[in-house]
Design a protein around this motif. Structure first.
Motif, mmCIF file in Angstrom:
data_model
loop_
_atom_site.group_PDB
_atom_site.id
_atom_site.type_symbol
_atom_site.label_atom_id
_atom_site.label_comp_id
_atom_site.label_asym_id
_atom_site.label_seq_id
_atom_site.Cartn_x
_atom_site.Cartn_y
_atom_site.Cartn_z
ATOM 1 N N ILE A 60 -2.382 -0.012 -10.457
ATOM 2 C CA ILE A 60 -1.641 1.122 -9.910
ATOM 3 C C ILE A 60 -1.607 0.925 -8.400
ATOM 4 O O ILE A 60 -2.653 0.709 -7.772
ATOM 5 N N ALA A 61 -0.415 0.974 -7.813
ATOM 6 C CA ALA A 61 -0.290 0.760 -6.374
ATOM 7 C C ALA A 61 0.538 1.879 -5.762
ATOM 8 O O ALA A 61 1.536 2.329 -6.337
ATOM 9 N N SER A 62 0.105 2.319 -4.591
ATOM 10 C CA SER A 62 0.840 3.362 -3.870
ATOM 11 C C SER A 62 0.691 3.110 -2.374
ATOM 12 O O SER A 62 -0.198 2.372 -1.936
ATOM 13 N N TYR A 63 1.567 3.715 -1.587
ATOM 14 C CA TYR A 63 1.486 3.571 -0.137
ATOM 15 C C TYR A 63 1.839 4.890 0.532
ATOM 16 O O TYR A 63 2.515 5.752 -0.047
ATOM 17 N N SER A 64 1.346 5.052 1.750
ATOM 18 C CA SER A 64 1.562 6.298 2.475
ATOM 19 C C SER A 64 1.437 6.034 3.968
ATOM 20 O O SER A 64 0.909 4.996 4.397
ATOM 21 N N GLU A 65 1.925 6.966 4.762
ATOM 22 C CA GLU A 65 1.688 6.914 6.200
ATOM 23 C C GLU A 65 0.245 7.330 6.469
ATOM 24 O O GLU A 65 -0.284 8.230 5.811
ATOM 25 N N PRO A 93 7.548 -3.491 -4.070
ATOM 26 C CA PRO A 93 8.518 -3.257 -2.994
ATOM 27 C C PRO A 93 8.211 -1.939 -2.278
ATOM 28 O O PRO A 93 7.941 -0.928 -2.916
ATOM 29 N N LEU A 94 8.245 -1.983 -0.956
ATOM 30 C CA LEU A 94 7.989 -0.789 -0.147
ATOM 31 C C LEU A 94 9.307 -0.356 0.479
ATOM 32 O O LEU A 94 9.921 -1.123 1.232
ATOM 33 N N ARG A 95 9.724 0.856 0.212
ATOM 34 C CA ARG A 95 11.048 1.311 0.615
ATOM 35 C C ARG A 95 10.951 2.397 1.693
ATOM 36 O O ARG A 95 9.969 3.122 1.782
ATOM 37 N N ASP A 96 12.026 2.444 2.495
ATOM 38 C CA ASP A 96 12.184 3.508 3.493
ATOM 39 C C ASP A 96 11.020 3.569 4.476
ATOM 40 O O ASP A 96 10.525 4.656 4.816
ATOM 41 N N LEU A 97 10.579 2.408 4.954
ATOM 42 C CA LEU A 97 9.536 2.389 5.969
ATOM 43 C C LEU A 97 10.130 2.699 7.344
ATOM 44 O O LEU A 97 11.296 2.430 7.611
ATOM 45 N N LYS A 98 9.304 3.254 8.213
ATOM 46 C CA LYS A 98 9.741 3.631 9.550
ATOM 47 C C LYS A 98 9.069 2.751 10.598
ATOM 48 O O LYS A 98 7.979 2.207 10.368
ATOM 49 N N LEU A 99 9.718 2.598 11.721
ATOM 50 C CA LEU A 99 9.164 1.821 12.816
ATOM 51 C C LEU A 99 8.017 2.581 13.482
ATOM 52 O O LEU A 99 7.923 3.809 13.406
ATOM 53 N N LEU A 100 7.149 1.823 14.155
ATOM 54 C CA LEU A 100 6.055 2.403 14.947
ATOM 55 C C LEU A 100 5.217 3.384 14.132
ATOM 56 O O LEU A 100 4.776 4.422 14.629
ATOM 57 N N THR A 101 5.000 3.038 12.867
ATOM 58 C CA THR A 101 4.242 3.901 11.961
ATOM 59 C C THR A 101 3.193 3.076 11.235
ATOM 60 O O THR A 101 3.485 1.986 10.731
ATOM 61 N N ASP A 102 1.980 3.591 11.189
ATOM 62 C CA ASP A 102 0.883 2.902 10.511
ATOM 63 C C ASP A 102 0.888 3.295 9.038
ATOM 64 O O ASP A 102 0.879 4.485 8.706
ATOM 65 N N TYR A 103 0.921 2.296 8.140
ATOM 66 C CA TYR A 103 0.953 2.534 6.701
ATOM 67 C C TYR A 103 -0.336 2.031 6.044
ATOM 68 O O TYR A 103 -0.977 1.097 6.536
ATOM 69 N N ILE A 104 -0.661 2.652 4.921
ATOM 70 C CA ILE A 104 -1.795 2.228 4.093
ATOM 71 C C ILE A 104 -1.284 1.966 2.685
ATOM 72 O O ILE A 104 -0.552 2.782 2.119
ATOM 73 N N ILE A 105 -1.647 0.813 2.123
ATOM 74 C CA ILE A 105 -1.348 0.533 0.715
ATOM 75 C C ILE A 105 -2.651 0.513 -0.061
ATOM 76 O O ILE A 105 -3.664 -0.036 0.400
ATOM 77 N N ASN A 106 -2.632 1.150 -1.221
ATOM 78 C CA ASN A 106 -3.805 1.254 -2.077
ATOM 79 C C ASN A 106 -3.479 0.605 -3.422
ATOM 80 O O ASN A 106 -2.588 1.068 -4.131
ATOM 81 N N VAL A 107 -4.178 -0.481 -3.747
ATOM 82 C CA VAL A 107 -4.003 -1.162 -5.035
ATOM 83 C C VAL A 107 -5.276 -0.945 -5.855
ATOM 84 O O VAL A 107 -6.356 -1.383 -5.457
ATOM 85 N N THR A 108 -5.150 -0.263 -6.979
ATOM 86 C CA THR A 108 -6.285 0.015 -7.854
ATOM 87 C C THR A 108 -6.202 -0.858 -9.098
ATOM 88 O O THR A 108 -5.161 -0.909 -9.759
ATOM 89 N N THR A 109 -7.275 -1.577 -9.370
ATOM 90 C CA THR A 109 -7.374 -2.422 -10.562
ATOM 91 C C THR A 109 -8.107 -1.641 -11.650
ATOM 92 O O THR A 109 -9.228 -1.177 -11.440
ATOM 93 N N PHE A 122 -1.055 -1.565 7.778
ATOM 94 C CA PHE A 122 -0.141 -2.423 8.517
ATOM 95 C C PHE A 122 0.894 -1.568 9.218
ATOM 96 O O PHE A 122 1.114 -0.398 8.869
ATOM 97 N N MET A 123 1.538 -2.156 10.230
ATOM 98 C CA MET A 123 2.729 -1.587 10.842
ATOM 99 C C MET A 123 3.872 -2.539 10.562
ATOM 100 O O MET A 123 3.697 -3.764 10.559
#
Length: 233
Positions: A60-65, A93-109, A122-123
């Protein structure tokens, strides 16, 4: 006799528990994120750990600001086989990302006896990495020069808005030792390389990078090998 039978069953039961507990949980995935076409063609991927064959896993993978962790987007995961090995590679695939924004991706096994998570941040500007240039052509002009031409990677979709720059690498061999020269950055998709040695064999490559220097250069293109003529054309 009954006590011996019960004792045998108890020993077998304990042995099965010990064997089950001795199986290591799957290794947390190593997640790599990159933007192949700035600003909005971004992927995160990871190879399936080697012990997943003995322990079936799912992800299960998700991402957020970073500053809005409660607002998450779920990844639509796909899997492919690696071109360099038989391992399975998962893609998010990560969609609708914004510039100058710190993102976190969480991959759960997820596996039979539990779960483990991998977090990374990442930015978008830091992970820009175009695909390599294509259609590399190298034509001898005379005994000491060649014309090198190439095309931008077709996956870089907004070339007129976000241009690329290029670096050239050419190499040759002298008595078993590889020599190399790197040139650039160049904004054109062709260059004349002069001062080469007649009769010598050269290997040519090119890589692409976002014009303002965001992220990193692509991988090197497929090599083209050319032997210069010994006499004038």
């Amino acid at each position: 006799m009954a006590s011996v039978c019960c004792w045998t069953l108890l020993v077998a039961f304990v042995a099965s528990l010990t064997a089950a507990s001795s199986v290591d949980p799957p290794i947390s995935p190593t997640v790599h994120c990159w933007c192949a076409s700035y600003p909005n063609r971004t992927f995160c991927s990871w190879p399936e750990p080697p012990n997943s064959h003995s322990q079936p896993v799912r992800y299960i993978a998700s991402y957020s600001e970073r500053h809005q962790p409660s607002v998450t987007k779920q990844c639509q995961l796909t899997a492919t086989n690696s071109s360099s090995s038989l391992e399975k590679v998962w893609h998010c695939p990560l969609r609708d990302l914004k510039l100058l924004t710190d993102y976190i991706i969480n991959v759960t096994t997820l596996y039979d006896r539990g779960s483990s998570s991998h977090l990374s941040s990442f930015m978008l500007e830091d992970i820009v990495k175009p695909d390599p240039p294509v259609d590399i052509k190298v034509s001898p002009h005379n005994v000491r020069a060649v014309l090198m031409e190439w095309s931008a990677p077709p996956t870089w979709m907004y070339l007129d808005i976000v241009p690329l720059k290029y670096q050239i690498l050419y190499q040759w061999n002298i008595k078993g030792t590889t020599k190399s020269v790197t040139l650039g950055p160049l904004e054109n998709t062709s260059v004349e390389l002069k001062g080469l040695i007649p009769g010598r064999t050269y290997l040519f490559r090119v890589c692409a990078k976002e014009l303002l220097g965001l992220g990193q250069c692509s991988g090197w293109s497929s090599p083209v090998t050319v032997t210069l003529p010994k006499k004038k054309l």
